[in-house]
Scaffold this active site. Structure first.
Site, PDB file in Angstrom:
ATOM      1  N   TYR A  36      -1.892  16.092   1.803  1.00 47.26           N
ATOM      2  CA  TYR A  36      -2.308  14.896   2.556  1.00 47.26           C
ATOM      3  C   TYR A  36      -3.582  15.183   3.365  1.00 47.26           C
ATOM      4  O   TYR A  36      -4.503  14.358   3.410  1.00 47.26           O
ATOM      5  CB  TYR A  36      -1.146  14.500   3.464  1.00 47.26           C
ATOM      6  CG  TYR A  36      -1.299  13.232   4.259  1.00 47.26           C
ATOM      7  CD1 TYR A  36      -1.134  11.982   3.664  1.00 47.26           C
ATOM      8  CD2 TYR A  36      -1.561  13.275   5.633  1.00 47.26           C
ATOM      9  CE1 TYR A  36      -1.236  10.821   4.411  1.00 47.26           C
ATOM     10  CE2 TYR A  36      -1.654  12.122   6.387  1.00 47.26           C
ATOM     11  CZ  TYR A  36      -1.490  10.893   5.775  1.00 47.26           C
ATOM     12  OH  TYR A  36      -1.593   9.750   6.520  1.00 47.26           O
ATOM     13  N   LYS A  87      -7.024  13.226   2.954  1.00 46.05           N
ATOM     14  CA  LYS A  87      -7.603  12.465   4.066  1.00 46.05           C
ATOM     15  C   LYS A  87      -8.971  13.013   4.478  1.00 46.05           C
ATOM     16  O   LYS A  87      -9.836  12.241   4.937  1.00 46.05           O
ATOM     17  CB  LYS A  87      -6.634  12.444   5.253  1.00 46.05           C
ATOM     18  CG  LYS A  87      -5.355  11.640   4.991  1.00 46.05           C
ATOM     19  CD  LYS A  87      -5.639  10.230   4.515  1.00 46.05           C
ATOM     20  CE  LYS A  87      -4.473   9.277   4.695  1.00 46.05           C
ATOM     21  NZ  LYS A  87      -4.751   7.942   4.079  1.00 46.05           N
TER      22      LYS A  87
HETATM   23  P1  NAP Z   1       3.756   2.873   5.047  1.00 51.00           P
HETATM   24  O1  NAP Z   1       4.500   2.142   6.112  1.00 51.00           O
HETATM   25  O2  NAP Z   1       4.460   3.935   4.284  1.00 51.00           O
HETATM   26  O3  NAP Z   1       3.123   1.792   4.051  1.00 51.00           O
HETATM   27  C1  NAP Z   1       2.376   2.208   2.937  1.00 51.00           C
HETATM   28  C2  NAP Z   1       2.344   1.089   1.935  1.00 51.00           C
HETATM   29  O4  NAP Z   1       1.560   1.552   0.801  1.00 51.00           O
HETATM   30  C3  NAP Z   1       3.729   0.737   1.397  1.00 51.00           C
HETATM   31  O5  NAP Z   1       3.912  -0.662   1.377  1.00 51.00           O
HETATM   32  C4  NAP Z   1       3.721   1.319  -0.004  1.00 51.00           C
HETATM   33  O6  NAP Z   1       4.505   0.620  -0.948  1.00 51.00           O
HETATM   34  C5  NAP Z   1       2.253   1.171  -0.374  1.00 51.00           C
HETATM   35  N1  NAP Z   1       1.904   2.026  -1.502  1.00 51.00           N
HETATM   36  C6  NAP Z   1       2.286   3.303  -1.725  1.00 51.00           C
HETATM   37  N2  NAP Z   1       1.798   3.742  -2.886  1.00 51.00           N
HETATM   38  C7  NAP Z   1       1.087   2.730  -3.418  1.00 51.00           C
HETATM   39  C8  NAP Z   1       0.355   2.578  -4.612  1.00 51.00           C
HETATM   40  N3  NAP Z   1       0.243   3.584  -5.513  1.00 51.00           N
HETATM   41  N4  NAP Z   1      -0.261   1.392  -4.864  1.00 51.00           N
HETATM   42  C9  NAP Z   1      -0.146   0.364  -3.978  1.00 51.00           C
HETATM   43  N5  NAP Z   1       0.538   0.453  -2.823  1.00 51.00           N
HETATM   44  C10 NAP Z   1       1.153   1.619  -2.543  1.00 51.00           C
HETATM   45  O7  NAP Z   1       2.454   3.595   5.638  1.00 51.00           O
HETATM   46  P2  NAP Z   1       1.615   3.362   7.001  1.00 51.00           P
HETATM   47  O8  NAP Z   1       2.176   4.265   8.026  1.00 51.00           O
HETATM   48  O9  NAP Z   1       1.447   1.911   7.267  1.00 51.00           O
HETATM   49  O10 NAP Z   1       0.215   4.009   6.554  1.00 51.00           O
HETATM   50  C11 NAP Z   1      -0.840   3.236   5.975  1.00 51.00           C
HETATM   51  C12 NAP Z   1      -2.038   4.144   5.765  1.00 51.00           C
HETATM   52  O11 NAP Z   1      -2.414   4.743   7.004  1.00 51.00           O
HETATM   53  C13 NAP Z   1      -1.783   5.295   4.791  1.00 51.00           C
HETATM   54  O12 NAP Z   1      -2.948   5.563   4.050  1.00 51.00           O
HETATM   55  C14 NAP Z   1      -1.485   6.449   5.728  1.00 51.00           C
HETATM   56  O13 NAP Z   1      -1.739   7.680   5.114  1.00 51.00           O
HETATM   57  C15 NAP Z   1      -2.435   6.144   6.869  1.00 51.00           C
HETATM   58  N6  NAP Z   1      -2.043   6.766   8.133  1.00 51.00           N
HETATM   59  C16 NAP Z   1      -0.845   6.482   8.732  1.00 51.00           C
HETATM   60  C17 NAP Z   1      -0.522   7.110   9.939  1.00 51.00           C
HETATM   61  C18 NAP Z   1       0.784   6.851  10.650  1.00 51.00           C
HETATM   62  O14 NAP Z   1       1.051   7.527  11.680  1.00 51.00           O
HETATM   63  N7  NAP Z   1       1.617   5.926  10.217  1.00 51.00           N
HETATM   64  C19 NAP Z   1      -1.418   8.008  10.527  1.00 51.00           C
HETATM   65  C20 NAP Z   1      -2.628   8.279   9.886  1.00 51.00           C
HETATM   66  C21 NAP Z   1      -2.936   7.641   8.683  1.00 51.00           C
HETATM   67  P3  NAP Z   1       6.013   1.072  -1.286  1.00 51.00           P
HETATM   68  O15 NAP Z   1       6.806   0.749  -0.086  1.00 51.00           O
HETATM   69  O16 NAP Z   1       6.381   0.251  -2.476  1.00 51.00           O
HETATM   70  O17 NAP Z   1       5.957   2.544  -1.557  1.00 51.00           O
END
Ligand code: NAP
Length: 252
Positions: free
Chosen positions: A153, A157
């Site tokens: 990851y 990133k």
């Molecule tokens: P999340 O709640 O896990 O949501 C991610 C979404 O992406 C889910 O709806 C998932 O669908 C979808 N997804 C996964 N694989 C996919 C694919 N191949 N094609 C299309 N959609 C796909 O994540 P989040 O926490 O909101 O994070 C969103 C972004 O921010 C990510 O890139 C993450 O790495 C980044 N981020 C998050 C955090 C944090 O603390 N939460 C911090 C830094 C960066 P399914 O449910 O069907 O799998």
């Protein structure tokens, strides 16, 4: 640009940061395409936007599948209009210490984050170049600076930051900016799953992260959506190739 409604594509928009971003961009006046693996999972996002008189459609696509991405972007262009904003947000975790990390853990994370952002950006750029206008925002992370158990990851990133800076150089002459937002700890299903994996109650997990964060709280999806909203705005046209940490401190 004409004065027709601008169109934004948000990937991974079924929940979490993607859902909040889709709603925020709709509130900003964009017609929004909420893209996720299964279009049905975007129903709540689309309904929330419709409830505030916004315009949105749900589109199913795996961002790591080139044909699916091309078809999804063509579908958006046909049903909403040419996209002028892309938010590369879809993401997955496959955390493991290096000695336990499988080939699949590595490949899956690279495919969704890096290949996904590449495929989506390549698919939208032709519409943006034609319009001589565009905003591409990709989700990086404080993990890009290194994080135990996240070699895959963190590499993806950090890779997105180099990808973003290169898009900024290549696409700048066409009125297109490319920036990254790097969140710290945000309360979503992704971080809830991390707490579950390490066997810590999610409330306690959040309290511990808040205590070590300079602003003494954890982040919410709306915190990230706010930064994306700025980078997606017309007024941010002189800001490109940047990484904005949305982390409650310089490193989260
Ligand atoms: P999340 O709640 O896990 O949501 C991610 C979404 O992406 C889910 O709806 C998932 O669908 C979808 N997804 C996964 N694989 C996919 C694919 N191949 N094609 C299309 N959609 C796909 O994540 P989040 O926490 O909101 O994070 C969103 C972004 O921010 C990510 O890139 C993450 O790495 C980044 N981020 C998050 C955090 C944090 O603390 N939460 C911090 C830094 C960066 P399914 O449910 O069907 O799998």
């Amino acid at each position: 640009m004409t004065d027709r409604q601008r169109v934004a594509i948000v990937t991974g928009a079924a929940r979490g940061i993607g859902a909040a971003t889709a709603q925020r961009l709709a509130a900003d006046g964009f017609a929004v395409a909420a893209v996720d693996l299964d279009a049905a999972n975007c129903a709540d996002t689309v309904a929330a936007i419709a409830a505030t008189k916004g315009r949105a459609i749900a589109v199913g696509a795996d961002v790591s599948d080139a044909a699916a991405v091309e078809a999804a972007v063509a579908h958006v262009a046909e049903h909403l209009g040419s996209p002028s904003v892309l938010v590369n947000n879809a993401g997955v975790l496959r955390d493991n210490l290096l000695f336990k990390m499988s080939d699949d853990d590595w490949d899956t994370v690279m495919s969704v984050h890096l290949r996904g952002a590449f495929l989506c950006s390549r698919a939208v750029q032709k519409y943006m170049v034609e319009q001589k206008y565009g905003r591409i925002v990709s989700l990086s992370s404080t993990s890009a600076l290194g994080n135990r158990g996240q070699a895959n990851y963190a590499a993806a990133k950090a890779g997105l930051q180099g990808f973003t800076k290169t898009l900024a150089i290549e696409l700048g002459p066409f009125g297109i900016t490319a920036n990254a937002v790097a969140p710290g700890f945000i309360v979503t299903e992704m971080t809830a799953a991390t707490a579950a994996r390490v066997g810590v109650d999610f409330e306690a997990f959040q309290a511990a992260r808040a205590a070590e964060t300079p602003v003494r709280r954890v982040g919410r999806p709306e915190d990230v959506a706010h930064a994306i909203s700025y980078l997606a705005s017309e007024g941010a046209g002189f800001v490109t190739g940047q990484v904005i940490y949305v982390a409650g401190g310089p490193r989260g």
